[in-house]
Design a protein around this motif. Sequence first.
Motif, PDB file in Angstrom:
ATOM      1  N   ASN A   1       0.286   6.460  -2.060  1.00 33.91           N
ATOM      2  CA  ASN A   1      -0.827   5.787  -1.386  1.00 33.91           C
ATOM      3  C   ASN A   1      -2.182   6.205  -1.931  1.00 33.91           C
ATOM      4  O   ASN A   1      -3.188   6.239  -1.197  1.00 33.91           O
ATOM      5  CB  ASN A   1      -0.786   6.032   0.136  1.00 33.91           C
TER       6      ASN A   1
ATOM      7  N   GLU B   1       7.565 -10.597  -3.208  1.00 36.64           N
ATOM      8  CA  GLU B   1       6.571 -10.211  -2.198  1.00 36.64           C
ATOM      9  C   GLU B   1       5.393  -9.486  -2.831  1.00 36.64           C
ATOM     10  O   GLU B   1       4.246  -9.659  -2.407  1.00 36.64           O
ATOM     11  CB  GLU B   1       7.226  -9.341  -1.117  1.00 36.64           C
ATOM     12  N   VAL B   2       5.668  -8.666  -3.835  1.00 33.52           N
ATOM     13  CA  VAL B   2       4.583  -7.973  -4.537  1.00 33.52           C
ATOM     14  C   VAL B   2       3.716  -8.985  -5.276  1.00 33.52           C
ATOM     15  O   VAL B   2       2.476  -8.891  -5.281  1.00 33.52           O
ATOM     16  CB  VAL B   2       5.144  -6.928  -5.522  1.00 33.52           C
TER      17      VAL B   2
ATOM     18  N   THR C   1       3.266 -12.079  -4.453  1.00 31.44           N
ATOM     19  CA  THR C   1       2.488 -12.791  -3.437  1.00 31.44           C
ATOM     20  C   THR C   1       1.254 -11.983  -3.032  1.00 31.44           C
ATOM     21  O   THR C   1       0.154 -12.535  -2.846  1.00 31.44           O
ATOM     22  CB  THR C   1       3.349 -13.074  -2.194  1.00 31.44           C
ATOM     23  N   ILE C   2       1.418 -10.685  -2.903  1.00 34.30           N
ATOM     24  CA  ILE C   2       0.296  -9.812  -2.524  1.00 34.30           C
ATOM     25  C   ILE C   2      -0.786  -9.799  -3.604  1.00 34.30           C
ATOM     26  O   ILE C   2      -1.987  -9.891  -3.298  1.00 34.30           O
ATOM     27  CB  ILE C   2       0.805  -8.374  -2.268  1.00 34.30           C
TER      28      ILE C   2
ATOM     29  N   TYR D   1      -8.754 -13.170  -0.444  1.00 31.56           N
ATOM     30  CA  TYR D   1      -8.271 -12.036   0.340  1.00 31.56           C
ATOM     31  C   TYR D   1      -9.038 -11.903   1.660  1.00 31.56           C
ATOM     32  O   TYR D   1      -8.534 -11.332   2.625  1.00 31.56           O
ATOM     33  CB  TYR D   1      -8.427 -10.726  -0.447  1.00 31.56           C
TER      34      TYR D   1
ATOM     35  N   HIS E   1      -5.965  -1.664   1.404  1.00 30.99           N
ATOM     36  CA  HIS E   1      -5.011  -2.488   2.176  1.00 30.99           C
ATOM     37  C   HIS E   1      -3.867  -2.969   1.281  1.00 30.99           C
ATOM     38  O   HIS E   1      -2.694  -2.945   1.694  1.00 30.99           O
ATOM     39  CB  HIS E   1      -5.755  -3.681   2.786  1.00 30.99           C
ATOM     40  N   LEU E   2      -4.194  -3.389   0.045  1.00 35.93           N
ATOM     41  CA  LEU E   2      -3.158  -3.848  -0.890  1.00 35.93           C
ATOM     42  C   LEU E   2      -2.179  -2.720  -1.214  1.00 35.93           C
ATOM     43  O   LEU E   2      -0.964  -2.928  -1.287  1.00 35.93           O
ATOM     44  CB  LEU E   2      -3.803  -4.363  -2.179  1.00 35.93           C
TER      45      LEU E   2
ATOM     46  N   LYS F   1      -1.440  -0.122   0.651  1.00 38.13           N
ATOM     47  CA  LYS F   1      -0.587   0.134   1.814  1.00 38.13           C
ATOM     48  C   LYS F   1       0.520  -0.912   1.938  1.00 38.13           C
ATOM     49  O   LYS F   1       1.660  -0.595   2.284  1.00 38.13           O
ATOM     50  CB  LYS F   1      -1.439   0.148   3.087  1.00 38.13           C
ATOM     51  N   LYS F   2       0.185  -2.176   1.635  1.00 39.19           N
ATOM     52  CA  LYS F   2       1.183  -3.246   1.732  1.00 39.19           C
ATOM     53  C   LYS F   2       2.261  -3.109   0.659  1.00 39.19           C
ATOM     54  O   LYS F   2       3.422  -3.462   0.883  1.00 39.19           O
ATOM     55  CB  LYS F   2       0.496  -4.613   1.591  1.00 39.19           C
ATOM     56  N   MET F   3       1.867  -2.593  -0.509  1.00 39.62           N
ATOM     57  CA  MET F   3       2.817  -2.512  -1.627  1.00 39.62           C
ATOM     58  C   MET F   3       3.545  -1.178  -1.732  1.00 39.62           C
ATOM     59  O   MET F   3       4.526  -1.068  -2.464  1.00 39.62           O
ATOM     60  CB  MET F   3       2.082  -2.767  -2.950  1.00 39.62           C
TER      61      MET F   3
ATOM     62  N   SER G   1       5.604   0.425  -0.014  1.00 42.07           N
ATOM     63  CA  SER G   1       7.045   0.422   0.298  1.00 42.07           C
ATOM     64  C   SER G   1       7.881  -0.172  -0.835  1.00 42.07           C
ATOM     65  O   SER G   1       9.109  -0.016  -0.853  1.00 42.07           O
ATOM     66  CB  SER G   1       7.299  -0.354   1.589  1.00 42.07           C
TER      67      SER G   1
END
Length: 468
Positions: free
Chosen positions: A88, A128-129, A131-132, A149, A186-187, A189-191, A193
């Motif tokens: 992170n 999903e990555v 898409t982000i 965004y 934010h990006l 944190k979303k990625m 995982s």
Amino acid sequence: MFTFKDCITTLPILRFVYDNLHLCSPLGRKEVLQIHFIKDAAALETCFNEIDNVLQWQETNEAHLYKVKQLLSAVQDIFATISRLQNNDALDDIELFEIKKSTLIMHDLSKILAATSFTLFTLHDVSEVITILDPEKTSLPHFYIYSSYSKELTTLRNKSKTTRLPEEKEDLLWQIAQLENRIREHLVKKMASFASVLAQNLKYIAKLDMLLAKAALALEWNCCKPEISDNDISYVALFHPVVVQRLKKENAEFQPVHINLKQEPCLITGANMTGKSIFLRAIAFSQWMFQFGFYVPAQKASIVPVEKIHFVAGDSDTEHTGLSSFVNEIFHIHHILQEVKEDKKMLILVDEFARTTNPKEGSALVTAFLEMMNHKKSICLVTTHYSNVEGDFRRLRVKGIQWDKMEHIKTHPQKLNKFIDYQLEDCNEKTAPEEAVKIAEILAIDGAFISLVKNYLRSNKNGTGTST
């Protein structure tokens, strides 16, 4: 446990292998350099089956192979960036670009492999990555903080473009920078995982690049998939790729050799220029390739995994050690003997042992060494010019020059190999071939010199010691 990288700095022949691998990516190069010297039969079997699988896949998917290699050549080593993502850590636009570009490649590569029924592994879904990092669905390999965004970001950027007041513009740019940093956080944190998935895909891609390179080398050199033996080593049509390439440039051909070796010492004799040294080097080369998980240079092969490979040539490394050739050689022999006493399973190849000593001592050294190799796990091959090497062990002789085809012929050294049979045959004679003078004659060496040599040989045979 040493790696391929450890060996290519000290073994030029493995550097030759590395230089001839058609690797596409830095990931593939790193994967090859990290290959361990494999001693486990099951692990080796897996390596060879994977190459076989890739060869079969290539055969039915030639049209897709170019695109796959094109994608591989665009992949970068972003493991450091993935590690930062997993922690992170704050990522900049370049790092986010690296991830976006890599995931687009993974996505395209995954589609090709799935469509062509590639079965060794399946790349993880990274949609999903994508898409982000690609909210505008452009599928283009570039990245910046898109206005889509954030509505707030869109508003601030529009105001920044229209304002003419320097102070207001500066304040807007500061607000935009702060908001972009929050969006990057934010990006991440979303990625985060998906970090392990991305890392696993990179490992798969590295492996694919390596396997394609191994398969290509096997085809280019006409190598075979080796069988794994418990104790013995056997080859049908063993060859040395370096020598094959050199001979091709000279419009000559390499004669492959057949051999079956057991856990016993073996002495090989033969005239000069009959390929004893090349044969030992071919055996060593093939064993190295085998235990690094490559196909081997032969028509057919059955090979036993060993704990260690020893190749001893009397003049090797003397410049680096500062020792005489014999001292350097005898120290190497000493180390081998200590490991043999530990009953290690090794491949021991000694070329012209004690060549720099007098024949009486030389033959005694060879005899003693072979005797100590008896009843051990190791496979041991020693070449020699010495006669009267005693002992109970296998003896082979290179068939050598076919004198019946060379009567009254004078030839050039490079053409001599046309008259040599490089095959090995069992031989019970303890006398080494004495063909040096014959070879000198057919090479048209100075006649007076040859006559003088023959006079000395006759006088020594008759016990007079010298010729007048």
